[in-house]
Design an enzyme around this catalytic site. Sequence first.
Site, PDB file in Angstrom:
ATOM      1  N   ASP A  32       0.857  -1.195   0.000  1.00 44.06           N
ATOM      2  CA  ASP A  32       0.000   0.000   0.000  1.00 44.06           C
ATOM      3  C   ASP A  32       0.890   1.240   0.000  1.00 44.06           C
ATOM      4  OD1 ASP A  32      -3.227   0.379   1.180  1.00 44.06           O
ATOM      5  OD2 ASP A  32      -1.916   2.125   1.001  1.00 44.06           O
ATOM      6  N   GLY A  37      -4.683   5.154   2.349  1.00 49.07           N
ATOM      7  CA  GLY A  37      -4.780   4.186   3.445  1.00 49.07           C
ATOM      8  C   GLY A  37      -4.047   4.672   4.685  1.00 49.07           C
ATOM      9  N   ASP A  52       4.092   1.934  -4.156  1.00 42.24           N
ATOM     10  CA  ASP A  52       3.084   2.461  -5.067  1.00 42.24           C
ATOM     11  C   ASP A  52       3.040   1.561  -6.298  1.00 42.24           C
ATOM     12  OD1 ASP A  52       1.766   4.065  -7.032  1.00 42.24           O
ATOM     13  OD2 ASP A  52       2.274   5.845  -5.847  1.00 42.24           O
ATOM     14  N   ALA A  75      -6.313  -1.422  -4.418  1.00 45.94           N
ATOM     15  CA  ALA A  75      -5.593  -0.145  -4.432  1.00 45.94           C
ATOM     16  C   ALA A  75      -6.083   0.755  -5.566  1.00 45.94           C
ATOM     17  CB  ALA A  75      -4.090  -0.403  -4.589  1.00 45.94           C
ATOM     18  N   TYR A 142     -14.727   7.332 -12.726  1.00 44.47           N
ATOM     19  CA  TYR A 142     -14.410   6.293 -11.745  1.00 44.47           C
ATOM     20  C   TYR A 142     -14.922   4.934 -12.246  1.00 44.47           C
ATOM     21  CZ  TYR A 142     -15.131   3.266  -7.768  1.00 44.47           C
ATOM     22  OH  TYR A 142     -15.162   2.171  -6.945  1.00 44.47           O
ATOM     23  N   ASN A 171     -22.631  -0.363  -2.262  1.00 40.19           N
ATOM     24  CA  ASN A 171     -21.986   0.616  -1.369  1.00 40.19           C
ATOM     25  C   ASN A 171     -21.427  -0.037  -0.110  1.00 40.19           C
ATOM     26  OD1 ASN A 171     -23.415   2.269  -3.290  1.00 40.19           O
ATOM     27  ND2 ASN A 171     -23.030   3.962  -1.887  1.00 40.19           N
ATOM     28  N   PHE A 207     -27.842  15.497  -1.022  1.00 33.70           N
ATOM     29  CA  PHE A 207     -27.517  15.924  -2.391  1.00 33.70           C
ATOM     30  C   PHE A 207     -28.630  15.553  -3.370  1.00 33.70           C
ATOM     31  CE2 PHE A 207     -22.796  15.265  -1.170  1.00 33.70           C
ATOM     32  CZ  PHE A 207     -22.738  16.540  -0.627  1.00 33.70           C
TER      33      PHE A 207
HETATM   34  N1  UFG Z   1     -24.804  11.805  -0.201  1.00 34.38           N
HETATM   35  C1  UFG Z   1     -25.480  12.872   0.349  1.00 34.38           C
HETATM   36  N2  UFG Z   1     -24.804  13.690   1.210  1.00 34.38           N
HETATM   37  C2  UFG Z   1     -23.499  13.509   1.537  1.00 34.38           C
HETATM   38  C3  UFG Z   1     -22.812  12.395   0.972  1.00 34.38           C
HETATM   39  C4  UFG Z   1     -23.512  11.579   0.107  1.00 34.38           C
HETATM   40  O1  UFG Z   1     -26.651  13.099   0.083  1.00 34.38           O
HETATM   41  O2  UFG Z   1     -22.950  14.304   2.305  1.00 34.38           O
HETATM   42  C5  UFG Z   1     -25.534  10.915  -1.108  1.00 34.38           C
HETATM   43  C6  UFG Z   1     -24.880  10.789  -2.461  1.00 34.38           C
HETATM   44  O3  UFG Z   1     -25.289  11.824  -3.324  1.00 34.38           O
HETATM   45  C7  UFG Z   1     -25.364   9.418  -2.890  1.00 34.38           C
HETATM   46  C8  UFG Z   1     -25.450   8.631  -1.578  1.00 34.38           C
HETATM   47  O4  UFG Z   1     -25.507   9.621  -0.558  1.00 34.38           O
HETATM   48  O5  UFG Z   1     -26.634   9.505  -3.444  1.00 34.38           O
HETATM   49  C9  UFG Z   1     -24.267   7.740  -1.340  1.00 34.38           C
HETATM   50  O6  UFG Z   1     -23.097   8.500  -1.533  1.00 34.38           O
HETATM   51  P1  UFG Z   1     -21.646   7.978  -1.140  1.00 34.38           P
HETATM   52  O7  UFG Z   1     -20.698   9.076  -1.463  1.00 34.38           O
HETATM   53  O8  UFG Z   1     -21.657   7.427   0.234  1.00 34.38           O
HETATM   54  O9  UFG Z   1     -21.437   6.735  -2.099  1.00 34.38           O
HETATM   55  P2  UFG Z   1     -21.525   6.668  -3.693  1.00 34.38           P
HETATM   56  O10 UFG Z   1     -22.785   5.932  -4.009  1.00 34.38           O
HETATM   57  O11 UFG Z   1     -21.329   7.941  -4.368  1.00 34.38           O
HETATM   58  O12 UFG Z   1     -20.218   5.867  -4.058  1.00 34.38           O
HETATM   59  C10 UFG Z   1     -19.841   4.730  -3.361  1.00 34.38           C
HETATM   60  C11 UFG Z   1     -18.332   4.534  -3.486  1.00 34.38           C
HETATM   61  C12 UFG Z   1     -17.969   4.166  -4.877  1.00 34.38           C
HETATM   62  C13 UFG Z   1     -18.837   3.075  -5.393  1.00 34.38           C
HETATM   63  C14 UFG Z   1     -20.260   3.458  -5.273  1.00 34.38           C
HETATM   64  C15 UFG Z   1     -21.203   2.429  -5.750  1.00 34.38           C
HETATM   65  O13 UFG Z   1     -17.652   5.714  -3.120  1.00 34.38           O
HETATM   66  O14 UFG Z   1     -16.643   3.740  -4.864  1.00 34.38           O
HETATM   67  O15 UFG Z   1     -20.520   3.659  -3.900  1.00 34.38           O
HETATM   68  O16 UFG Z   1     -22.504   2.927  -5.619  1.00 34.38           O
HETATM   69  F1  UFG Z   1     -18.607   2.817  -6.691  1.00 34.38           F
END
Ligand code: UFG
Length: 324
Positions: A32, A37, A52, A75, A142, A171, A207
């Site tokens: 890592d 991390g 790396d 990673a 991503y 998630n 959001f």
């Molecule tokens: N959200 C909010 N407020 C916040 C943070 C997030 O409303 O402060 C919402 C986001 O818009 C989204 C949901 O909560 O609708 C989940 O958001 P996360 O950032 O927790 O997770 P994501 O779904 O964006 O992404 C995560 C991982 C990715 C993965 C993805 C698969 O970060 O690596 O899940 O869905 F690919």
Amino acid sequence: MENILVAGGAGYIGSACVEYLLDRGFEVVVFDSLATGHRAAVDKRAEFVEGDLNDREKIISVVGEGNFSGIMHFAAYSLVGESMENPGKYFSNNLGAGINLLDAAVEGNVESFVFSSTCATYGDPTQVPIPETEKQDPINPYGESKLMFERALKWYNRIFGLKYAALRYFNAAGATGAFGEDHRPETHLIPLVLQVALGKRDAIKIFGDDYPTRDGTCVRDYIHILDLAQAHMLALEAPESGHYNLGTGNGLTVKEIIDTAREVTGHAIPAENAARRPGDPPELIGQSERAKNVLGWKPEFENAKDIIASAWEWMREHPDGYES
Ligand code: UFG
């Protein structure tokens, strides 16, 4: 005794997986860069190599000397929002640096390769829950970078016979007793909501509340990191190469997650509406029958309350995250 190299074993999901493997008698070397991390997230029973994946010679020599039967590859950068602002970071690291690890696996005669892929490779799906047969058409760099790596895996399998499993997580959430979620900065919903309960933030921003979902907020399938770890171990012995969804099959909206966290923590957790975040699909839920039928995967965490409770327990014990 099986020897496994875990690239990204100091990260959130990697650290839980390392602990899970060690608990079951595997020997583990963690590789890592500590870019995202934490040294303190590496189980003390594992050997740690700081490096790396962009350092091609180093990873080839570590794998060449290790006599590994398997490699697990965690990673990568994993923030949807960031990838919309800085796509190059995602393509060069998640694809480019990862190829060095694939070459190292081939040169080191490693038998099987387990890759952290994502439901973000589906983009905005045409059917929910999403089966593995759904088209892959990412809506952010991503997801695209992870899809590109899945494609590379197919070619390494075809050309060199490297066995692989691409695990498309939904998630990732929750914590083990020892290891939990500590991203800096934190952008993920559950830890942010819990930081409000801990008094470290005033409110959680939602959001977007005008998505075509039951309460207008995005739906996600939250899966416990220990269930992901179990799938990784099983995937080492997968009967054939391929890809698998890993989700619970249940989706929760952002508002439902906040409500569940209120229940778990007993805190009011103020929430406020904010603009949509670019790159967010409205609804992602996984159909994971394939992992159950082919790998014998038996997820243990079935409801969001238990998942959030495990994250809350870890956060209360580590209010400032890992020691730096
Ligand atoms: N959200 C909010 N407020 C916040 C943070 C997030 O409303 O402060 C919402 C986001 O818009 C989204 C949901 O909560 O609708 C989940 O958001 P996360 O950032 O927790 O997770 P994501 O779904 O964006 O992404 C995560 C991982 C990715 C993965 C993805 C698969 O970060 O690596 O899940 O869905 F690919």
